[in-house]
Design a protein around this motif. Sequence first.
Motif, PDB file in Angstrom:
ATOM      1  N   CYS A  45       0.840  -0.943   0.093  1.00 33.38           N
ATOM      2  CA  CYS A  45      -0.089  -0.105   0.077  1.00 33.38           C
ATOM      3  C   CYS A  45       0.869   1.299   0.035  1.00 33.38           C
ATOM      4  N   GLY A  46       1.973   1.212  -0.630  1.00 35.08           N
ATOM      5  CA  GLY A  46       2.883   2.119  -0.975  1.00 35.08           C
ATOM      6  C   GLY A  46       2.276   3.184  -2.062  1.00 35.08           C
ATOM      7  N   ALA A  47       3.378   3.659  -2.745  1.00 33.40           N
ATOM      8  CA  ALA A  47       3.177   4.404  -4.027  1.00 33.40           C
ATOM      9  C   ALA A  47       2.697   3.572  -4.943  1.00 33.40           C
ATOM     10  N   LEU A  48       3.597   2.507  -5.213  1.00 31.40           N
ATOM     11  CA  LEU A  48       3.260   1.559  -6.402  1.00 31.40           C
ATOM     12  C   LEU A  48       1.952   0.719  -6.334  1.00 31.40           C
ATOM     13  N   GLY A  49       1.622   0.229  -5.169  1.00 27.15           N
ATOM     14  CA  GLY A  49       0.567  -0.370  -4.773  1.00 27.15           C
ATOM     15  C   GLY A  49      -0.898   0.480  -4.784  1.00 27.15           C
TER      16      GLY A  49
END
Length: 401
Positions: A128-132
């Motif tokens: 659930c970071g930038a890419l997620g």
Amino acid sequence: MQRRQFLRNAGATLAVASTAGLVACARQPLAPTSKAGTLVSPPIAGTPGMVELAPIRAQTDRITGVYVCTRPFRAAGPRIETQRLGEKTIVHNYGHGGSGWSLSWGSSTLALRMAQDTGVHKLGVIGCGALGLTSALLAQRAGMSVCIYAKALPPDVYSMRASGLWTPDSRICDAQHAPDFGARWETMARTSYGMYQTLLGLPGRPIEWIDGYSLSDTPFNQPQPPEVSDEPDYGEFRDRVRDLTPRTIDMPAGSHPFHQPYVHRYTTMMFNISTYARMLMTDFLTAGGKIEVREFDHPHDLLKLPERTLINATGYGARALFNDNSIIPVRGQTARLIPQPEVTYGISSEHISMVPRSDGLLVQAFGDTGNFNNSDVTPNRAVSEAAVLQLASLVSRTHKS
């Protein structure tokens, strides 16, 4: 090239990085050109011949937090490819070094296409970071039902500890792999850049353009002694998107309040990460997205999930989860000062940078060794305090008339 040298050279090259501007022409007229072809600053309103800048309160007792992250560097560049795991298809989308936020929309677009090729209508996203978050949002917009599985949510993910500048080729690959990676990088950079232009002007200013000043005691074009560093030579791709990059402006003595003899003004794109991440989360949940807090210790744990296709956007976490030793942790530390809404400009020098985010002035030091292949996330407050004091020395004469 190391990041501090890159920041120093921002005023001398058409760069696409943390101090390389992208839309100076959109915010101010082009400066006149001197006989030597060097851009000189146009007259500034206010004090005759002097740009007006709000003072920066660079004091160590205004530090509200010291943050450490591990940038997931891969020598060959990000891993964006599919893998079969039992009856499931895993689409990997990780390993972006210091370019995760900057390339997220473009990288996630590539990952989504691979997921769509499996023909599913339900998608699981791991991380659930930038890419997620961008992978999940793009999948929703493509008509998929999406569930995010993550052991941590913003603000407790490493992506939240980034500096917040558009740095699309920061530690993205090593120089050896750059020729093979260049075309894919350009596609991701242009796609991401285009998406960010649609997010300007929104409440809370999740994305905005800022001006900044590169400061130096020596001419920007003067050769510098080799840096002492344990990091590799990174790939550089800024020339591939030169059409997106405006020229920096040389500011002659008397046109700025800094005591350094060499000053360049640049313009760059900045992410107010706290606001931006909250906006992404809200958009995802409002569109019917689901989030399940869950930790995975082994790839086979993913087989228990109901979705047949998964996008793996675990960043540095993929090293342990998928036993991917090609991921090298590059330690980075920043300090955040109490917000100053009146400070709307950035600062960079050979040794430090300051980013004027809405959640606080972010200060980062350069030049220290031992960060490459270093997974230690223990903050070192002394280093950040020294960086704040260096910032104070740079802006000691900066004032607003």
